[in-house]
Design a protein around this motif. Structure first.
Motif, mmCIF file in Angstrom:
data_model
loop_
_atom_site.group_PDB
_atom_site.id
_atom_site.type_symbol
_atom_site.label_atom_id
_atom_site.label_comp_id
_atom_site.label_asym_id
_atom_site.label_seq_id
_atom_site.Cartn_x
_atom_site.Cartn_y
_atom_site.Cartn_z
ATOM 1 N N ILE A 16 0.835 -1.208 0.000
ATOM 2 C CA ILE A 16 0.000 0.000 0.000
ATOM 3 C C ILE A 16 0.868 1.256 0.000
ATOM 4 N N LEU A 17 1.931 1.248 0.809
ATOM 5 C CA LEU A 17 2.838 2.396 0.834
ATOM 6 C C LEU A 17 3.509 2.588 -0.525
ATOM 7 N N GLY A 18 3.811 1.476 -1.199
ATOM 8 C CA GLY A 18 4.373 1.560 -2.539
ATOM 9 C C GLY A 18 3.399 2.193 -3.518
ATOM 10 N N LEU A 19 2.123 1.821 -3.419
ATOM 11 C CA LEU A 19 1.097 2.419 -4.279
ATOM 12 C C LEU A 19 0.974 3.922 -4.021
ATOM 13 N N LEU A 20 1.038 4.309 -2.754
ATOM 14 C CA LEU A 20 0.983 5.732 -2.413
ATOM 15 C C LEU A 20 2.170 6.478 -3.019
ATOM 16 N N LYS B 22 -2.965 9.716 8.648
ATOM 17 C CA LYS B 22 -4.073 9.312 7.782
ATOM 18 C C LYS B 22 -5.038 10.447 7.428
ATOM 19 N N LYS B 23 -5.317 11.362 8.350
ATOM 20 C CA LYS B 23 -6.258 12.442 8.031
ATOM 21 C C LYS B 23 -5.756 13.317 6.886
ATOM 22 N N LEU C 121 -3.693 12.416 4.681
ATOM 23 C CA LEU C 121 -3.650 11.515 3.520
ATOM 24 C C LEU C 121 -5.031 11.409 2.877
ATOM 25 N N TYR C 122 -6.077 11.285 3.697
ATOM 26 C CA TYR C 122 -7.444 11.232 3.162
ATOM 27 C C TYR C 122 -7.780 12.520 2.403
ATOM 28 N N PHE C 123 -7.390 13.648 2.979
ATOM 29 C CA PHE C 123 -7.657 14.929 2.331
ATOM 30 C C PHE C 123 -6.951 14.993 0.976
ATOM 31 N N GLY C 124 -5.666 14.611 0.958
ATOM 32 C CA GLY C 124 -4.894 14.666 -0.270
ATOM 33 C C GLY C 124 -5.456 13.758 -1.351
ATOM 34 N N LEU C 125 -5.805 12.536 -0.969
ATOM 35 C CA LEU C 125 -6.356 11.598 -1.950
ATOM 36 C C LEU C 125 -7.714 12.062 -2.467
ATOM 37 N N SER C 126 -8.520 12.666 -1.598
ATOM 38 C CA SER C 126 -9.821 13.199 -2.031
ATOM 39 C C SER C 126 -9.627 14.316 -3.049
ATOM 40 N N LEU C 127 -8.662 15.199 -2.771
ATOM 41 C CA LEU C 127 -8.361 16.275 -3.707
ATOM 42 C C LEU C 127 -7.869 15.703 -5.037
ATOM 43 N N TYR C 128 -7.059 14.659 -4.965
ATOM 44 C CA TYR C 128 -6.552 13.998 -6.174
ATOM 45 C C TYR C 128 -7.713 13.449 -7.012
ATOM 46 N N LEU C 129 -8.684 12.836 -6.370
ATOM 47 C CA LEU C 129 -9.823 12.255 -7.091
ATOM 48 C C LEU C 129 -10.663 13.337 -7.770
ATOM 49 N N ILE C 130 -10.939 14.417 -7.034
ATOM 50 C CA ILE C 130 -11.738 15.509 -7.612
ATOM 51 C C ILE C 130 -11.008 16.135 -8.797
ATOM 52 N N ALA C 131 -9.685 16.359 -8.626
ATOM 53 C CA ALA C 131 -8.902 16.973 -9.697
ATOM 54 C C ALA C 131 -8.793 16.055 -10.914
ATOM 55 N N LEU D 124 -10.041 5.898 -10.932
ATOM 56 C CA LEU D 124 -10.337 4.569 -10.391
ATOM 57 C C LEU D 124 -9.166 4.029 -9.574
ATOM 58 N N ILE D 125 -7.953 4.234 -10.066
ATOM 59 C CA ILE D 125 -6.766 3.788 -9.324
ATOM 60 C C ILE D 125 -6.678 4.526 -7.989
ATOM 61 N N GLY D 126 -6.898 5.841 -8.029
ATOM 62 C CA GLY D 126 -6.863 6.629 -6.792
ATOM 63 C C GLY D 126 -7.944 6.192 -5.813
ATOM 64 N N SER D 127 -9.123 5.853 -6.331
ATOM 65 C CA SER D 127 -10.217 5.391 -5.467
ATOM 66 C C SER D 127 -9.850 4.077 -4.787
ATOM 67 N N GLY D 128 -9.224 3.179 -5.555
ATOM 68 C CA GLY D 128 -8.801 1.901 -4.979
ATOM 69 C C GLY D 128 -7.769 2.085 -3.884
ATOM 70 N N ILE D 129 -6.815 2.987 -4.120
ATOM 71 C CA ILE D 129 -5.789 3.261 -3.109
ATOM 72 C C ILE D 129 -6.417 3.878 -1.857
ATOM 73 N N PHE D 130 -7.379 4.779 -2.067
ATOM 74 C CA PHE D 130 -8.076 5.398 -0.933
ATOM 75 C C PHE D 130 -8.742 4.331 -0.069
ATOM 76 N N LEU D 131 -9.434 3.397 -0.700
ATOM 77 C CA LEU D 131 -10.128 2.343 0.045
ATOM 78 C C LEU D 131 -9.135 1.435 0.781
ATOM 79 N N LEU D 132 -8.024 1.121 0.131
ATOM 80 C CA LEU D 132 -6.998 0.300 0.795
ATOM 81 C C LEU D 132 -6.450 1.008 2.020
ATOM 82 N N CYS D 133 -6.204 2.315 1.896
ATOM 83 C CA CYS D 133 -5.689 3.083 3.035
ATOM 84 C C CYS D 133 -6.714 3.132 4.169
ATOM 85 N N PHE D 134 -7.985 3.302 3.796
ATOM 86 C CA PHE D 134 -9.029 3.441 4.806
ATOM 87 C C PHE D 134 -9.239 2.141 5.585
ATOM 88 N N PHE D 135 -9.245 1.019 4.880
ATOM 89 C CA PHE D 135 -9.593 -0.244 5.526
ATOM 90 C C PHE D 135 -8.380 -1.078 5.966
#
Length: 406
Positions: free
Chosen positions: A12-16, A73-74, A76-86, A170-181
């Motif tokens: 997961i860290l590698g994906l990030l 993580k907080k 990180l969640y913000f950054g990944l959310s911004l990445y998805l919107i962008a 889609l890739i960013g969404s998958g990484i977000f879910l992996l980080c969350f769970f």
């Protein structure tokens, strides 16, 4: 380091860590189509790459303090959310200006993963294992220049360039879910940690007071700058000077990238028998030799395609030994400020890498000499910083010891 328990965390860290490189490499084949559809030229489309680099550089400095204050993580969640919107914004762009802006925010969000992953390695694993973990992260990161351009070219040709950003979403969404769970929090929030500019600058200053951080960060930055120079200059050298096709160049790029990946995995095995401090000077010495021989050969027109690929592969393989070890040693002195230290490492590497890429463009001519010069220059600078820095530290240590004995 318990292999089975930590494998998924490292993955997961590698994906990030790979979000940034993958987001760069995947859309490159679509430049002509983007220019055509948005009614502009490729030079303006290339500004979307520049804005991405600016976003990464600025973003890493912003996330460092946030990761130290709020935990990993907080932010990180913000950054990944911004990445998805962008990413969605990129896919829906109606002008090159909109794409440039969206790419900036995509980088600003995605670089959270790059900073957080380095800091979490420092949090989760023993210091003695950090170099091995960074080597494993490089295995994931290194796949990007092999897979991303090919995948991006296929998607652009069959579905259109907008779908490239859809896939990145889609890739960013998958990484977000992996980080969350699946990814545990590695650092608790720190109450009373100020985000005032003066306090943040003070924390960055504390990081810079560590000689070990300065030596290994700048050593790593200049070896990485050689990689950036290769990425910037190799298309001209292989496709225009040597006359290879785009497909052949893609194969060459994959071969050289594979050398980097293999080196990182060999490094992980070598660390069982020796230390990072011993590996780095040997690797950079070989890198200097490869860079200087490449330059001399280019000046005298000695090297053809095969020999150039061999020397470039050796050069970048040495980076595979240097980066994991230097990153681990640069972060080793820090426990509380690992986020800020990680941010500075990334920002410095990006700044020096951007400078080396610019040098290739500034010295550009109809030969391969500019590429060889910049690659050799970066390697020489790296070993100079390493040896000079270690010499200064030893001198100061001896001076302190002499004063104590008086």
């Amino acid at each position: 380091m318990k292999g089975n328990n930590n494998f998924f965390k490292i993955f997961i860290l590698g994906l990030l860590s790979a979000i940034g490189p993958f987001s760069i490499d995947m859309y490159l084949p679509g430049f002509p189509d983007i220019a055509k559809e948005l009614q502009t030229d490729v030079s303006n489309v290339s500004l979307t790459l520049s804005s991405f680099f600016i976003g990464i550089s600025i973003g890493q400095l912003l996330y460092g303090p946030l990761l130290d204050k709020y935990g990993r993580k907080k932010p990180l969640y913000f950054g990944l959310s911004l990445y998805l919107i962008a990413s969605l914004g990129c896919a829906l762009s109606t002008s090159v200006t909109m794409l440039i802006v969206c790419r900036f925010f995509q980088a600003l969000g995605g670089c959270a993963g790059m900073v957080a992953s380095r800091a979490m390695v420092r949090d989760m694993f023993d210091v003695k294992d950090n170099a091995k973990v960074f080597s494993l992260l490089m295995l994931v990161i290194g796949v990007s220049p092999i897979i991303a351009p090919t995948l991006g070219g296929y998607v652009s040709a069959t579905l259109g360039w907008r779908y490239v950003f859809g896939i990145l979403f889609l890739i960013g969404s998958g990484i977000f879910l992996l980080c969350f769970f699946k990814l545990p929090e590695s650092k608790k929030p720190v109450e009373g940690y100020s985000l005032a500019p003066k306090f943040i600058l003070q924390k960055f200053g504390e990081v810079f007071k560590q000689p070990q951080f300065v030596i290994y960060t700048f050593t790593s930055a200049f070896t990485a700058a050689g990689l950036y120079a290769y990425i910037a200059g190799s298309p001209h050298v292989f496709m225009e000077i040597f006359g290879t096709s785009e497909k052949t160049y893609g194969l060459i790029f994959s071969v050289v990238a594979a050398a980097l990946i293999v080196a990182t995995q060999i490094n992980a095995q070598i660390l069982r028998f020796t230390s990072s401090q011993k590996i780095i000077p040997i690797a950079i010495t070989f890198q200097c030799c490869a860079g200087i021989l490449l330059l001399i050969g280019f000046i005298n027109n000695w090297w053809g395609i095969t020999s150039s690929v061999v020397f470039c592969s050796i050069f970048l393989a040495c980076q595979g030994f240097t980066f994991p070890n230097a990153s681990a040693l640069a972060l080793a002195p820090f426990e509380q400020n690992a986020g800020s230290a990680s941010a500075l490492i990334g920002c410095i590497q990006m700044a020096v890498g951007t400078l080396s890429s610019a040098m290739v463009s500034i010295f550009h001519n109809e030969t391969a000499v500019p590429l060889g010069f910049v690659m050799a220059f970066c390697a020489v600078m790296a070993i100079t910083i390493l040896l000079t820095g270690k010499g200064i530290v030893k001198y100061r240590a001896r001076k302190v010891q002499v004063e104590k004995n008086r």
